[in-house]
Design a protein around this motif. Sequence first.
Motif, PDB file in Angstrom:
ATOM      1  N   GLU A   1       9.611  37.376  46.970  1.00 27.70           N
ATOM      2  CA  GLU A   1       8.659  37.921  47.939  1.00 27.70           C
ATOM      3  C   GLU A   1       7.860  36.804  48.600  1.00 27.70           C
ATOM      4  O   GLU A   1       7.584  36.855  49.814  1.00 27.70           O
ATOM      5  N   GLY A   2       7.484  35.788  47.827  1.00 32.30           N
ATOM      6  CA  GLY A   2       6.739  34.668  48.400  1.00 32.30           C
ATOM      7  C   GLY A   2       7.552  33.899  49.421  1.00 32.30           C
ATOM      8  O   GLY A   2       7.036  33.482  50.468  1.00 32.30           O
ATOM      9  N   ILE A   3       8.838  33.706  49.126  1.00 33.14           N
ATOM     10  CA  ILE A   3       9.718  33.032  50.083  1.00 33.14           C
ATOM     11  C   ILE A   3       9.859  33.874  51.346  1.00 33.14           C
ATOM     12  O   ILE A   3       9.806  33.355  52.474  1.00 33.14           O
ATOM     13  N   ALA A   4      10.029  35.184  51.192  1.00 36.29           N
ATOM     14  CA  ALA A   4      10.135  36.077  52.354  1.00 36.29           C
ATOM     15  C   ALA A   4       8.857  36.038  53.190  1.00 36.29           C
ATOM     16  O   ALA A   4       8.905  36.043  54.428  1.00 36.29           O
ATOM     17  N   CYS A   5       7.711  35.972  52.534  1.00 35.38           N
ATOM     18  CA  CYS A   5       6.439  35.873  53.259  1.00 35.38           C
ATOM     19  C   CYS A   5       6.343  34.557  54.026  1.00 35.38           C
ATOM     20  O   CYS A   5       5.818  34.521  55.147  1.00 35.38           O
ATOM     21  N   ALA A   6       6.850  33.477  53.438  1.00 39.42           N
ATOM     22  CA  ALA A   6       6.837  32.192  54.141  1.00 39.42           C
ATOM     23  C   ALA A   6       7.706  32.263  55.395  1.00 39.42           C
ATOM     24  O   ALA A   6       7.342  31.715  56.448  1.00 39.42           O
ATOM     25  N   PHE A   7       8.847  32.949  55.295  1.00 41.75           N
ATOM     26  CA  PHE A   7       9.678  33.146  56.487  1.00 41.75           C
ATOM     27  C   PHE A   7       8.914  33.934  57.554  1.00 41.75           C
ATOM     28  O   PHE A   7       8.983  33.611  58.748  1.00 41.75           O
ATOM     29  N   ARG A   8       8.210  34.972  57.149  1.00 39.66           N
ATOM     30  CA  ARG A   8       7.440  35.772  58.111  1.00 39.66           C
ATOM     31  C   ARG A   8       6.371  34.913  58.788  1.00 39.66           C
ATOM     32  O   ARG A   8       6.171  34.986  60.014  1.00 39.66           O
ATOM     33  N   TYR A   9       5.683  34.094  58.003  1.00 41.37           N
ATOM     34  CA  TYR A   9       4.639  33.219  58.554  1.00 41.37           C
ATOM     35  C   TYR A   9       5.250  32.310  59.632  1.00 41.37           C
ATOM     36  O   TYR A   9       4.685  32.142  60.718  1.00 41.37           O
ATOM     37  N   GLY A  10       6.396  31.727  59.326  1.00 45.61           N
ATOM     38  CA  GLY A  10       7.038  30.838  60.290  1.00 45.61           C
ATOM     39  C   GLY A  10       7.581  31.563  61.498  1.00 45.61           C
ATOM     40  O   GLY A  10       7.486  31.068  62.625  1.00 45.61           O
ATOM     41  N   LEU A  11       8.144  32.763  61.281  1.00 45.49           N
ATOM     42  CA  LEU A  11       8.664  33.521  62.418  1.00 45.49           C
ATOM     43  C   LEU A  11       7.553  33.907  63.373  1.00 45.49           C
ATOM     44  O   LEU A  11       7.754  33.928  64.596  1.00 45.49           O
ATOM     45  N   ASP A  12       6.363  34.174  62.847  1.00 41.23           N
ATOM     46  CA  ASP A  12       5.230  34.485  63.725  1.00 41.23           C
ATOM     47  C   ASP A  12       4.890  33.292  64.618  1.00 41.23           C
ATOM     48  O   ASP A  12       4.494  33.469  65.780  1.00 41.23           O
ATOM     49  N   ILE A  13       5.041  32.077  64.092  1.00 44.61           N
ATOM     50  CA  ILE A  13       4.832  30.883  64.917  1.00 44.61           C
ATOM     51  C   ILE A  13       5.897  30.822  66.014  1.00 44.61           C
ATOM     52  O   ILE A  13       5.594  30.516  67.175  1.00 44.61           O
ATOM     53  N   MET A  14       7.131  31.108  65.658  1.00 41.93           N
ATOM     54  CA  MET A  14       8.197  31.106  66.664  1.00 41.93           C
ATOM     55  C   MET A  14       7.945  32.174  67.719  1.00 41.93           C
ATOM     56  O   MET A  14       8.199  31.945  68.917  1.00 41.93           O
ATOM     57  N   ARG A  15       7.425  33.330  67.316  1.00 38.51           N
ATOM     58  CA  ARG A  15       7.095  34.376  68.284  1.00 38.51           C
ATOM     59  C   ARG A  15       6.016  33.910  69.244  1.00 38.51           C
ATOM     60  O   ARG A  15       6.059  34.220  70.440  1.00 38.51           O
TER      61      ARG A  15
END
Length: 496
Positions: free
Chosen positions: A382-396
């Motif tokens: 879950e922590g790794i998935a959250c890190a992906f979400r954090y980064g994808l928000d930057i890409m957005r």
Amino acid sequence: MLLLGIDLGTSSVKVSIVDVDTQQMLASAHYPEQEAPIISLQTGWAEQSPADWWEQTQRAIAICHQKGGYNPKDIAAIGIAYQMHGLVLVDKDQNVLRNSIIWCDSRAVAIGDKAFDDIGHEACLSHMLNSPGNFTASKLAWVKQNEPEIYSRIDKIMLPGDYIAMKLTGEITTSASALSEGIFFDFQFNGLSKDIIEYFGFSDSLFPVVKPVFSAHGRVSASVAQALQLNAGVPVTYKAGDQPNNALSLNVLKPGEVAATAGTSGVIYGVSDQLAYDPQSRVNTFAHVNYANDSKRLGVLLCINGTGSLYRWIRSAVAPTLSYQAINQEAENAPLGSGGLRIMPFGNGAERMLSNKQVGAHLHGIDLNLHTPAHIFRAAQEGIACAFRYGLDIMRENGMNPTVIRAGKSNLFLSGLFAQNFVDATGVPVELYNNDGSMGAALGAGIGAEIFSPEEAFSNAKPIQRIEPVNAAFEEIYQSWRGILDQHLASISSNQ
């Protein structure tokens, strides 16, 4: 007719043999069986031996041959994918001068940050689309400052894949894509960056001949061909960093298409036709494999250093006798949200998306009376998935808004639970494919040898699974995780 693909990873080298007519894998092997070590002489340092890479490559090819089912003499072209951003130095006799300073090494952060300030943020971002940061140029500057005797003997600098190609062929080449990942490339002038070269005092002669990614990068020498049971003269027709190559292997070549991988590091990689950049340089833009002066194709890359590396550490520390498959099954026994346990997966060097801060890996909210190993395994995913979400928000924020993400069914995506966590965290469906980096490198070799076009190379590629978001409750988990990360970042900033 056959193609040979080599994927030089951090943990091992994988090799695949692919049939040209069917684009199907006939054999594959990786070496070593256990994960290759990273040499860390000081905190934040990470090195590997190029000689070990070459030995691993030869062993993996030999294992493929031993499996049979094909004639090695039918191999018509070779492609190479490799771990990005590493620095390999050789003298005029092609002898390696020191261990490679690899992608997750953090020793050059301060050097890159100072260069960013001195050259100017706008100049760096508008011309190189990145800050010098902790990339290959800054690592070379570290060698120049700290190991002048070694620096004085450098004939050529290379990335890891260039080194393997050199060992195969005796020739040293590079590409615009490779130069851009090292922050040596000026996108405004389509050539070596004068700003970087002059600022650090590098000589132009250190850089190899520049060729397209899909082109002849040399031919296998007679001695190497004999040792590897190949025909002498087989061309190396493709070289690319592992993330551009992963995108290629998923047929992610057009603007708006997006790929992801979750190996030692975690990456989301989207293709753009715009020379754009993140003002804070938290995500990076490099020349994609099909970049050309008259057809701009850029790879916008988000990288998280500590994904598979966190999972590997947890396995070693908590359940060294269990396989990853067993750990994944155990994780499914814990509830969504892991009973309030949160894990920050940032213990593998400075994180680019966190402005090169070294946050470290953390476990938060552990309850000694409640949490079991299963909770830890799930919280890590879950922590790794959250890190992906954090980064994808930057890409957005930077205009990359994927409606679907393609990924190979490998590494962490072998876990159905992780794949669902990833989709629920990001809110973006994922299509999974049976592919890997070595197969992508083999197909890239076919394109480079003009055996087939990119469209023909992937004509048989179909997703094996599509995963849709199902757990809206994951948003609450993410916000909890994000709050903890924000506290860490604020604490680091206040102590600087």
